[in-house]
Write an enzyme that holds these catalytic residues in place. Structure first.
Site, PDB file in Angstrom:
ATOM      1  N   GLU A 266       0.890  -1.175   0.000  1.00 57.30           N
ATOM      2  CA  GLU A 266       0.000   0.000   0.000  1.00 57.30           C
ATOM      3  C   GLU A 266       0.919   1.213   0.000  1.00 57.30           C
ATOM      4  O   GLU A 266       1.500   1.555   1.031  1.00 57.30           O
ATOM      5  CB  GLU A 266      -0.887   0.010   1.258  1.00 57.30           C
ATOM      6  N   CYS A 300      -2.114   9.656   1.964  1.00 56.62           N
ATOM      7  CA  CYS A 300      -1.590   9.111   0.705  1.00 56.62           C
ATOM      8  C   CYS A 300      -2.486   9.380  -0.499  1.00 56.62           C
ATOM      9  O   CYS A 300      -2.011   9.623  -1.593  1.00 56.62           O
ATOM     10  CB  CYS A 300      -1.370   7.618   0.866  1.00 56.62           C
ATOM     11  N   GLU A 400       4.719  13.145  -5.116  1.00 55.60           N
ATOM     12  CA  GLU A 400       3.971  13.202  -3.858  1.00 55.60           C
ATOM     13  C   GLU A 400       4.699  14.121  -2.878  1.00 55.60           C
ATOM     14  O   GLU A 400       5.867  13.891  -2.552  1.00 55.60           O
ATOM     15  CB  GLU A 400       3.866  11.789  -3.266  1.00 55.60           C
TER      16      GLU A 400
HETATM   17  P1  NAD Z   1       8.602   5.034   4.432  1.00 59.45           P
HETATM   18  O1  NAD Z   1       8.559   4.129   3.272  1.00 59.45           O
HETATM   19  O2  NAD Z   1       9.776   5.906   4.618  1.00 59.45           O
HETATM   20  O3  NAD Z   1       8.464   4.206   5.800  1.00 59.45           O
HETATM   21  C1  NAD Z   1       7.390   3.340   6.034  1.00 59.45           C
HETATM   22  C2  NAD Z   1       7.822   2.298   7.040  1.00 59.45           C
HETATM   23  O4  NAD Z   1       8.883   1.529   6.472  1.00 59.45           O
HETATM   24  C3  NAD Z   1       8.350   2.854   8.352  1.00 59.45           C
HETATM   25  O5  NAD Z   1       7.912   2.049   9.417  1.00 59.45           O
HETATM   26  C4  NAD Z   1       9.858   2.719   8.191  1.00 59.45           C
HETATM   27  O6  NAD Z   1      10.546   2.598   9.414  1.00 59.45           O
HETATM   28  C5  NAD Z   1       9.943   1.434   7.401  1.00 59.45           C
HETATM   29  N1  NAD Z   1      11.198   1.239   6.669  1.00 59.45           N
HETATM   30  C6  NAD Z   1      12.061   2.175   6.214  1.00 59.45           C
HETATM   31  N2  NAD Z   1      13.106   1.591   5.595  1.00 59.45           N
HETATM   32  C7  NAD Z   1      12.888   0.260   5.636  1.00 59.45           C
HETATM   33  C8  NAD Z   1      13.590  -0.870   5.152  1.00 59.45           C
HETATM   34  N3  NAD Z   1      14.766  -0.746   4.507  1.00 59.45           N
HETATM   35  N4  NAD Z   1      13.063  -2.095   5.349  1.00 59.45           N
HETATM   36  C9  NAD Z   1      11.879  -2.233   5.989  1.00 59.45           C
HETATM   37  N5  NAD Z   1      11.177  -1.198   6.497  1.00 59.45           N
HETATM   38  C10 NAD Z   1      11.669   0.040   6.313  1.00 59.45           C
HETATM   39  O7  NAD Z   1       7.263   5.906   4.360  1.00 59.45           O
HETATM   40  P2  NAD Z   1       6.808   7.080   5.335  1.00 59.45           P
HETATM   41  O8  NAD Z   1       7.523   8.322   5.011  1.00 59.45           O
HETATM   42  O9  NAD Z   1       6.835   6.574   6.733  1.00 59.45           O
HETATM   43  O10 NAD Z   1       5.271   7.205   4.929  1.00 59.45           O
HETATM   44  C11 NAD Z   1       4.789   7.996   3.920  1.00 59.45           C
HETATM   45  C12 NAD Z   1       4.450   7.168   2.700  1.00 59.45           C
HETATM   46  O11 NAD Z   1       3.468   6.192   3.008  1.00 59.45           O
HETATM   47  C13 NAD Z   1       3.830   8.032   1.612  1.00 59.45           C
HETATM   48  O12 NAD Z   1       4.355   7.674   0.364  1.00 59.45           O
HETATM   49  C14 NAD Z   1       2.348   7.685   1.705  1.00 59.45           C
HETATM   50  O13 NAD Z   1       1.631   7.957   0.542  1.00 59.45           O
HETATM   51  C15 NAD Z   1       2.418   6.227   2.028  1.00 59.45           C
HETATM   52  N6  NAD Z   1       1.160   5.728   2.585  1.00 59.45           N
HETATM   53  C16 NAD Z   1       0.391   4.883   1.821  1.00 59.45           C
HETATM   54  C17 NAD Z   1      -0.839   4.435   2.319  1.00 59.45           C
HETATM   55  C18 NAD Z   1      -1.736   3.538   1.511  1.00 59.45           C
HETATM   56  O14 NAD Z   1      -2.688   3.004   2.079  1.00 59.45           O
HETATM   57  N7  NAD Z   1      -1.511   3.359   0.229  1.00 59.45           N
HETATM   58  C19 NAD Z   1      -1.255   4.820   3.597  1.00 59.45           C
HETATM   59  C20 NAD Z   1      -0.440   5.673   4.324  1.00 59.45           C
HETATM   60  C21 NAD Z   1       0.763   6.122   3.812  1.00 59.45           C
END
Ligand code: NAD
Length: 498
Positions: A266, A300, A400
Site C-alpha cells: 500500500e 496518501c 507526492e
Molecule cells: P517510508 O517508506 O519511509 O516508511 C514506512 C515504514 O517503512 C516505516 O515504518 C519505516 O521505518 C519502514 N522502513 C524504512 N526503511 C525500511 C527498510 N529498509 N526495510 C523495511 N522497512 C523500512 O514511508 P513514510 O515516510 O513513513 O510514509 C509515507 C508514505 O506512506 C507516503 O508515500 C504515503 O503515501 C504512504 N502511505 C500509503 C498508504 C496507503 O494506504 N496506500 C497509507 C499511508 C501512507
C-alpha cells in the site's frame, strides 16, 4: 467528554509516556531491546521530546517472529468465533480508552484531539469489529462441482504475517493490516514507524488486557533500516504487508520475493480531482481545501492535483484561496485546530524543498504558504496551506509532497483531462466533481487508480475496497471481504470417486 474524563485520559497517557524506555511487546512480555538501544519520539506541535522508545534489533525481531510461530497452532485452532470475540473485546477496550488513545495520537501526529478521536481512534476500533464479523460470516470451505470426484476448496490461515507501517495514521493502518490477519487465524509481528509508534504500543497493552494469548500480537518498535529490514527479510514470515513509500516498498517487495513470501503493498499517491463547471463552487472549494488540510495533507490518497474546467477555474481558485485563508493552524492542544504541525522537521524541509523546486521550475504561487511558526509553539513543525498552478510537468504536479499543498491546472476537454489524470506514475485515488452523474460515472471509471470517488474525496468505509495500482501498490488492497481472504491460503481437497 467531560473535563474530568479528559484530564484523567491525559494523565493516563502521561503515565504511559513516562516509561523510559517504552518497551517492546514480544510473546506477551514487555521488554527492552536486547542491545539496549532506544530512540526518541518528538511532539510535532512543539518539537519537544515526547517519549523514549526501545529500538528493536535483528535479535528482537527474530524472537518476535519465533513467538508468533509458536503461538500460531493454538491461535489458528481456536475457531473463528472465539477469535472474533477477542477482536470485539479489543474494540470495546479501544472505545473505553478512546480519550487516552486520542491523546497519544494527537500528541504524536500533531493533530487536534477531536480530529484524532473521530478520524483515527473510533474509525480504527470499527475495523476490528468489521473483520471479526466478516470472519464469522464467511465460509471457509466450499464444494467444487466436478464429475467423478468429491472436491472442495478450503481456506486456511497462512501463518506468521509481518507488517510495516508509516507514521501518518498509525491506529488506522494497524487495524487495516492486523485485523483481517488475526481474524483469519494468523499471528502477527508489526513494526510501527519510528516517528509515530505510541498508539500502536498502547494498543498492545489493550490486547494483552482483553486476553489475546502471548505471541499472537507482537510489536517491535525500531528504525526502518534495522527492525524493519530484519522483519521483512525474515525467512519465518508467511506473508508481508507493507504500507509506506514506493521507494521502501520496492526494497520490501525485493526481500519478499527473495524469500518467496507473498506480499501486499500500500504505497504513495498523487490524487487528482477533476472539477466540471456544474458544481457548487463554494462547497467544492471547501471540501477540496479540507482534503489538503486534514492530517496536514499527510494522506496518501488526498487530492493534490486539481484539474478545474476553464469555465469555473477563476471562481473555484478564488473560493479555495478564501477558504484556505480561514483555516486555523495550531497545536494539538487546541481543539479548534484544523491544520496541525507536520510530523517532523525532516518532513517540513521535504515539503519546503518541493515548493522551492516547483517555483524554480516556473510554478505560479496562488496562495503563498509553506514553513511557518506560530506564537507559543515556536519549535513546532508548521506548514501553512499552499496553492500552486502552472505546467502539468512541474515537480509539484507530479511528485507526492505529503503536506497541505495543491497544484491547480485548467482544462477544457473531458478526454484530454482523463489523459492528464492518467499520466501520473501513481494510481491510488482520484475524484470527479459534477452534478451530471452520467458524466461523473463515465469519468470515474476511466481514471486509472484503485479508487474513484464522485463529488467527494477521501471516502473510507469498511466493506469498501481500498488499494492502489502502478507506483501506489498491489496485492489486493485493504478493508474488504477480499482483504480477509488475502490472509488465508486456498487449498483444494479432493477424493476421486471412480
Ligand atoms: P517510508 O517508506 O519511509 O516508511 C514506512 C515504514 O517503512 C516505516 O515504518 C519505516 O521505518 C519502514 N522502513 C524504512 N526503511 C525500511 C527498510 N529498509 N526495510 C523495511 N522497512 C523500512 O514511508 P513514510 O515516510 O513513513 O510514509 C509515507 C508514505 O506512506 C507516503 O508515500 C504515503 O503515501 C504512504 N502511505 C500509503 C498508504 C496507503 O494506504 N496506500 C497509507 C499511508 C501512507
Amino acid at each position: 467528554m467531560t473535563i474530568t474524563d479528559q484530564d484523567h485520559a491525559i494523565a493516563t497517557a502521561d503515565v504511559f509516556l513516562s516509561q523510559t524506555p517504552i518497551p517492546l511487546y514480544i510473546n506477551g512480555e514487555w521488554k527492552e531491546a536486547r542491545n539496549g538501544q532506544t530512540f526518541d519520539v518528538l511532539r510535532p506541535s512543539t518539537g519537544q521530546k515526547l517519549a523514549t522508545i526501545s529500538s528493536a534489533g535483528a535479535e528482537d525481531v527474530n524472537e518476535a517472529v519465533g513467538a508468533a510461530r509458536a503461538a500460531f497452532d493454538a491461535w489458528s485452532a481456536l475457531g473463528t468465533r472465539d477469535r472474533a470475540v477477542l477482536l470485539h473485546r479489543l474494540a470495546d477496550a479501544m472505545e473505553r480508552d478512546q480519550d487516552v488513545l486520542a491523546s497519544l495520537e494527537s500528541r504524536n501526529i500533531g493533530k487536534s484531539l477531536p480530529e484524532a478521536l473521530d478520524f483515527d481512534i473510533l474509525f480504527a476500533a470499527q475495523g476490528y469489529r468489521y473483520f471479526a464479523d466478516v470472519a464469522t460470516h464467511s465460509g471457509h470451505s466450499r464444494p467444487l462441482p466436478l464429475a467423478n470426484m468429491e472436491a472442495s476448496l478450503v481456506h486456511r490461515p497462512r501463518g506468521v504475517c509481518g507488517f510495516v507501517i508509516p507514521w501518518n495514521a498509525p491506529s488506522i493502518l494497524t487495524v487495516w493490516g492486523i485485523a483481517p490477519a488475526l481474524a483469519a487465524g494468523n499471528t502477527v509481528v508489526l513494526k510501527p514507524a519510528e516517528l509515530a509508534p505510541l498508539s500502536v504500543i498502547y494498543l498492545a497493552k489493550l490486547a494483552e488486557e482483553v486476553g489475546f494469548p502471548p505471541g499472537v500480537i507482537n510489536i517491535v518498535t525500531g528504525l526502518g533500516h534495522e527492525a524493519g529490514d530484519a522483519l521483512v527479510n525474515h525467512p519465518g514470515l508467511n506473508y508481508i504487508s507493507f504500507t509506506g513509500s514506493p521507494q521502501t516498498g520496492k526494497l520490501v517487495a525485493e526481500a519478499a520475493a527473495r524469500n518467496l513470501v507473498p506480499s501486499k503493498m500500500e504505497l504513495g499517491g498523487k490524487g487528482a480531482a477533476v472539477i466540471f463547471p456544474d458544481v457548487d463552487v463554494k462547497d467544492t472549494a471547501e471540501k477540496l481545501g479540507m482534503a489538503i488540510v486534514r492530517n496536514a495533507g499527510q494522506t496518501c490518497c488526498t487530492a493534490t492535483r486539481w484539474f478545474i474546467h476553464d469555465d469555473v477555474y477563476d471562481d473555484l481558485v478564488s473560493a479555495s484561496v478564501d477558504f484556505l485563508k480561514t483555516i486555523k493552524l495550531g497545536p494539538d492542544t487546541d481543539h479548534a485546530t484544523q491544520l496541525g504541525a507536520v510530523i517532523s522537521q525532516g518532513q517540513r524541509s521535504r515539503i519546503q524543498g518541493y515548493l522551492d523546486q516547483g517555483l524554480d521550475q516556473g510554478a505560479t504561487s496562488i496562495l503563498a504558504g509553506g514553513s511557518t511558526q506560530i506564537a507559543g509553539s515556536e519549535g513546532g513543525f508548521y506548514v501553512s496551506p499552499v496553492l500552486l498552478g502552472g505546467s502539468p510537468e512541474n515537480v509539484c504536479a507530479t511528485e507526492e509532497i505529503f503536506g497541505p499543498v495543491a497544484y491547480v491546472m485548467p482544462f477544457r476537454d473531458e478526454d484530454e483531462v482523463i489523459k492528464q489524470v492518467n499520466s501520473s506514475q501513481y494510481g491510488l485515488a482520484n475524484s470527479v466533481w459534477s452534478e451530471d452523474l452520467n458524466r461523473a460515472y463515465r469519468v470515474a471509471e476511466q481514471m486509472v487508480s484503485g479508487n474513484s470517488w464522485i463529488n467527494a474525496h477521501n471516502v473510507f468505509a469498511y466493506g469498501l475496497p481500498y488499494g492502489g495500482v502502478n507506483l501506489s501498490g498491489w496485492g489486493g488492497g485493504v478493508n474488504s471481504q477480499q482483504t480477509y481472504f488475502d490472509y488465508l491460503r486456498p487449498m483444494s481437497v479432493v477424493r476421486p470417486l471412480a
